[in-house]
Each structure stands twice: as C-alpha cells, then as structure tokens.
Design an enzyme around this catalytic site. Structure first.
Site, short mmCIF file in Angstrom:
data_model
loop_
_atom_site.label_atom_id
_atom_site.label_comp_id
_atom_site.label_asym_id
_atom_site.label_seq_id
_atom_site.Cartn_x
_atom_site.Cartn_y
_atom_site.Cartn_z
N ARG A 51 0.83 -1.21 0.00
CA ARG A 51 0.00 0.00 0.00
C ARG A 51 0.86 1.26 0.00
O ARG A 51 0.52 2.26 -0.66
CB ARG A 51 -0.95 0.00 1.20
N LYS A 150 -2.41 7.34 1.09
CA LYS A 150 -2.09 7.60 2.51
C LYS A 150 -0.96 8.62 2.54
O LYS A 150 0.21 8.28 2.72
CB LYS A 150 -1.73 6.30 3.22
N GLU A 183 -15.73 7.26 6.72
CA GLU A 183 -14.87 6.55 7.67
C GLU A 183 -14.67 7.43 8.89
O GLU A 183 -15.20 8.53 8.99
CB GLU A 183 -13.53 6.20 7.02
#
Length: 290
Positions: A51, A150, A183
């Site tokens: 990721r 991210k 979220e």
C-alpha cells in the site's frame, strides 16, 4: 533510548532532524504507513508495504529501494530498538527542494522509519465503547485527493478530530460530499444490523489493512456481509457499530451524535470479532527475531 532510521543511518530519536526544505515538511508531500508488531511478529507487513508503494506511485514518487529492502529496514529498526510490541511508522517524503511546489526539484526522496512501544489506543474504552460525532467537515473527495492515497497531508483528518474533540467525542465520523458515511478520522467503519454486517466501499475511504483482515474473519465465521453505501440513518438505527484500524484495532462505538447504539454497550458480534482479531495477531506475522 530509541533509534530512528533516516536515509541509511540509525539516529537517536531526540537527534533526528528533517531539513526545513524537505517537501514532506513544507507541503505534506509524501506518503506513510502505520504498522503493528505483536509479540515479536509484524502483522501484514507485505500488505502495508504494498500500500505504501501504491500511495507513492499515485503521487508519482519513486521510492529508491525495493519492497524487500524496505521490509528489512523495518525489521532492523525494531531489532535496533529491541521491540516486540510496537507501532511502526515508515515515511517517504519527496525530499529536499526549494520553496516552490515543483516536485522535479526534489531529487532524492527521504526514507524514515519510526518505531515506538505500543499498547491500546483507546484504553478502557474497548470495554465501555467509544462516543462518536459526525463532523461537518467532509472527507476529501476521491476526484480531488483520493482517501486511498495515505499521504502526509492529514489536515482533513485533523480538522475532523478537532471538531469531534470540541463536541466531546472520542472519534469523528466523516461523511462524503454526497452525504454517505465514509470513515473515521483514522479508521474504517462497520455497521451490524439484524446479525448482518455492512461497510462502505473504499472509493470514499482508505482501503484499510485491518479492514481487510476483519472482513476475512467475518467471512470465515459465516456472518452475512456486504459492502454498500451507508447513511446516517443506518448508523443511528444500527444494533452495533465498530471501527477498525492499525492503531485502533477493533473498537466499539456505543454513542453517535448523542444517540445510543443498540443497548449502549459493545455488542456480541463486535466482541467476537475483537476476540478473533486478537487471536489472528498472535499467530500471524513476519518474525522480527530469527
């Protein structure tokens, strides 16, 4: 004393310095991961590194080492600090440039690995349950700054946390620009209703590593599950709500916007998933010391 890995060297953490011209510092131009080690094993290390590299690729940032080399650096940092239970923060910044935005002027990305001893993020709230607030600030749109990157730019998340703190919440819940549940400020969200579990698809929230592990457990236990858009009504009328994340693990939410969820206590399904996730982290992972 703990050590930080910085571009090929281990530096005492109180001596670790980043250039004021590093674009990670100036503009949040970089990517990071949060990883956990449990009892001498790093949980889902490969998935986190995959990721990290995907996030870097999405912002056209070339990480100058292989994934295998990065994983070994993480293990070496844990060994250097003699840690078995830890939170691990690998960071890649664009590197040193000038005060302009042009990333082409940053020639050498910087690689940093921070490791810290870690316990339970929410302490006794795992037994009592968290209070959450749906915040006015909306989650970054996937056609602007996709939540699946991210990045070091976490201001969107921080603004949500500031609002939740001001309103007495333990955690924030984002909605997206269409009003769907996205979220938490640092975790994915799940809803339990009539014995079935739902969670939002990851177009408007981070594709969490813990989220994926929990979905695997849900499927293994044979609990009905689907990804679908969730609205505030679904939160308010849920039997149980919980969030998942590397730092949070699985944390029950028992109050949202002043409304009691279920009976106001961590629910049976949530507690079962917490138990199974704990077992998983005790048995799975890359050994640190071999």
């Amino acid at each position: 004393m703990l050590y930080v890995y910085m571009d090929g060297e281990f530096v005492p953490e109180n001596e670790a310095k980043v250039s004021i011209f590093d674009h990670g510092f100036l503009y949040g131009d970089g990517v990071f991961e949060g990883i956990r080690a449990y009892n001498g094993r790093v949980f889902r290390l490969k998935e986190h590194i995959d990721r990290l590299y995907d996030s870097a690729k999405a912002i056209d940032l070339e990480i100058p080492i292989t994934k295998e080399e990065f994983m070994e650096i993480i293990l070496e940092t844990l060994r250097k600090n003699n840690l078995r239970d830890a939170y691990i923060r690998p960071i890649v910044t664009r590197g040193i440039g000038d005060l302009g935005l042009d990333p082409r002027k940053c020639q050498n990305p910087s690689i940093i690995v921070i490791t810290k001893p870690w316990g339970k993020l929410y302490g006794d709230l795992y037994e009592k349950g968290l209070t959450a607030i749906t915040v006015a600030v909306r989650r970054n749109s996937f056609d602007a700054l996709p939540p699946n990157i991210k990045s070091l730019n976490y201001l969107n998340n921080i603004l949500a946390k500031i609002e939740a703190n001001a309103k007495g919440g333990d955690e924030a819940i984002f909605l997206d620009r269409n009003g769907y549940v996205s979220e938490g400020s640092g975790d994915n969200i799940f809803v339990v209703k009539n014995g079935a579990i739902t969670t939002p698809p990851t177009i408007n929230n981070l594709r969490g590593i813990t989220r994926e592990a929990v979905i695997e457990i849900i499927n293994r236990l044979g609990i009905p599950f689907k990804e679908t858009n969730i609205g505030l009504y679904d939160l308010y009328t849920a039997d149980e709500v919980f969030v998942t994340g590397t730092a949070a693990e699985i944390a029950p939410i028992v109050v949202i916007d002043g409304r009691k969820i279920g009976d106001g206590k961590p629910g049976e399904i949530t507690r079962k998933l917490m138990e199974e996730f704990s077992k998983l982290t005790e048995s799975e992972g890359v050994p640190i010391y071999e």
